[in-house]
Design an enzyme around this catalytic site. Structure first.
Site, PDB file in Angstrom:
ATOM      1  N   ASP A 162      -0.729  -6.644   2.644  1.00 48.02           N
ATOM      2  CA  ASP A 162      -1.088  -7.023   4.015  1.00 48.02           C
ATOM      3  C   ASP A 162      -0.752  -5.958   5.053  1.00 48.02           C
ATOM      4  O   ASP A 162      -0.677  -6.248   6.247  1.00 48.02           O
ATOM      5  CB  ASP A 162      -0.415  -8.342   4.397  1.00 48.02           C
ATOM      6  CG  ASP A 162       1.101  -8.267   4.336  1.00 48.02           C
ATOM      7  OD1 ASP A 162       1.639  -7.252   3.842  1.00 48.02           O
ATOM      8  OD2 ASP A 162       1.763  -9.235   4.772  1.00 48.02           O
ATOM      9  N   GLU A 163      -0.557  -4.714   4.620  1.00 51.47           N
ATOM     10  CA  GLU A 163      -0.293  -3.664   5.586  1.00 51.47           C
ATOM     11  C   GLU A 163      -0.822  -2.329   5.090  1.00 51.47           C
ATOM     12  O   GLU A 163      -0.941  -2.090   3.885  1.00 51.47           O
ATOM     13  CB  GLU A 163       1.195  -3.555   5.916  1.00 51.47           C
ATOM     14  CG  GLU A 163       2.066  -3.159   4.751  1.00 51.47           C
ATOM     15  CD  GLU A 163       3.520  -2.933   5.174  1.00 51.47           C
ATOM     16  OE1 GLU A 163       3.744  -2.355   6.249  1.00 51.47           O
ATOM     17  OE2 GLU A 163       4.404  -3.319   4.400  1.00 51.47           O
ATOM     18  N   MET A 212      -0.970  -7.419   8.858  1.00 50.45           N
ATOM     19  CA  MET A 212      -1.576  -8.738   9.018  1.00 50.45           C
ATOM     20  C   MET A 212      -0.499  -9.734   9.443  1.00 50.45           C
ATOM     21  O   MET A 212       0.633  -9.690   8.963  1.00 50.45           O
ATOM     22  CB  MET A 212      -2.233  -9.183   7.719  1.00 50.45           C
ATOM     23  CG  MET A 212      -3.355  -8.275   7.228  1.00 50.45           C
ATOM     24  SD  MET A 212      -4.707  -8.080   8.411  1.00 50.45           S
ATOM     25  CE  MET A 212      -5.351  -9.764   8.466  1.00 50.45           C
TER      26      MET A 212
END
Length: 397
Positions: free
Chosen positions: A103-104, A10
């Site tokens: 976020d990944e 992200m």
């Protein structure tokens, strides 16, 4: 492409969420890290990065570089909410998803072209679906192996898409700087500079035996990555919830000094196993069972996740000191829980950088080095060959 691995990242996640929730901040430099002058930057929007602001930078320094920036606290629950929605999108495309952080994630897209089309088409679909679902952009890298997919996701950010197909791997790696390989840190890069090695192509000018003699397992890994070798699979797993250790004493006791010996032994076991599996927890729990079999527990939650033996022990010992033993103790134990395997660790950093937590137990570099040394010796020669000084001569019977 025999294997197709995607890495999704992200774009400036925390800062982008803040801009999403505050439309008036779009296009402006947003720094997540509190409105005061204490602590460090947890995230910076791309507009702020143009001024040299980056994560882990002291807020005071960020304000000097970007005095007109928007400095904001965190929206912890909001970040978690959107992260869950993003991961739900990914699971609609593949059953094999590895969440690397908040976020990944890695996606095993092998064979899915029959359903979603070629890899690039599938990646475009994922990006669009995420944007439609949460209103945020992401960058995706595609490659035959995990480490190359992660490297590829950094290309063309933000909102990027980059593919390294199998036939292109040798040419790509030949020019790739070694510092781009995940896990090759500044110290390692410095040692490679001394050898005149700055690219993966230059690594391959030497044999794997040379690198093993020079750097051991790290040298072998460097040679493998420079050859495009990465056999790690995308792993889905159910997160561990806690780990504990306890024992029933040979004789009931009021002796807190003896009980602390046992706490150190338990902390040593728990910490070693957590480090082995790459886990950290925030909550340390003390368990005491009295001679009449009645039990009590006391817990403390730290701002930072930990797997450091001395930190686990110190918190448990402090909890023991805080209670008055009503009866002799027959069982003593401790546990570590509230793990941070899925990105909550980033949120914890964000929390305590805004609140200067006085009196919080945190690991020192010396304590971490001690753990690393003991782990290395035990992994090679077994657990019984060495012990901590505080446990020397301790009889567990």
């Amino acid at each position: 492409m025999k294997r197709c691995i995607m890495h999704l990242d992200m774009d400036a996640f925390f800062a982008s969420v803040e801009q999403l929730d505050h439309p008036e901040w779009k296009g402006k430099p947003v720094i997540v890290g509190g409105s005061g002058d204490r602590g460090v930057v947890c995230a910076a929007s791309y507009e702020a990065r143009k001024f040299g602001v980056h994560s882990a930078m002291p807020i005071v320094q960020a304000r000097k570089l970007c005095p007109h920036g928007i400095y904001t606290g965190n929206s912890r629950e909001r970040y978690l909410e959107l992260s869950r929605k993003v991961m739900s999108v990914l699971h609609a495309y593949s059953p094999v998803i590895e969440k690397a952080s908040i976020d990944e994630a890695y996606i095993d897209a092998t064979g899915l072209e029959h359903i979603f089309g070629p890899p690039l088409e599938m990646a475009h679909g994922i990006k669009q679906k995420i944007f439609d679902t949460v209103g945020l952009t992401c960058s995706i890298g595609i490659a035959p192996v995990k480490f190359l997919a992660k490297i590829a996701s950094d290309y063309n950010k933000p909102n990027g898409l980059y593919a390294i197909f199998e036939k292109d791997v040798p040419a790509f790696l030949n020019e790739l700087p070694v510092r781009k390989i995940p896990g090759v840190g500044k110290k390692f890069v410095g040692k490679l500079d001394e050898l005149g090695v700055s690219s993966c192509g230059q690594v391959l000018e030497y044999s794997v035996e040379f690198w093993e003699r020079r750097f051991g397992k790290s040298g072998i890994s460097l040679w493998e990555r420079s050859n495009g070798i990465d056999e790690r699979a995308v792993e889905t797993y159910v997160e561990a919830k806690s780990e504990s250790a306890e024992n029933t004493l040979h004789k009931d006791t009021f002796d807190k000094a003896l009980l602390k010996k046992w706490l150190m032994r338990h902390a040593d076991r728990v910490g070693q196993n957590q480090r082995k599996h790459g886990l950290k927890g925030r909550t340390i729990t003390l368990k005491v069972k009295y001679s009449d079999f009645q039990s009590l527990t006391r817990s403390k939650t730290l701002p930072d996740p930990t797997n450091t033996t001395d930190v686990i022990y110190q918190v448990a010992a402090d909890l023991l000191d805080s209670i008055e033993l009503a009866r002799p103790v027959r069982l003593i134990g401790l546990g570590l829980s509230n793990y941070n395997n899925t990105g909550v660790e980033q949120l914890n950093m964000l929390d305590h950088m805004q609140h200067n937590c006085a009196g919080v137990v945190r690991a020192t570099k010396k304590q971490q080095q001690l753990d690393e040394t003991l782990d290395a010796v035990r992994n090679k020669f077994g657990n019984k060959v060495i012990c901590r000084g505080s446990l020397f001569g301790f009889n567990e019977e």
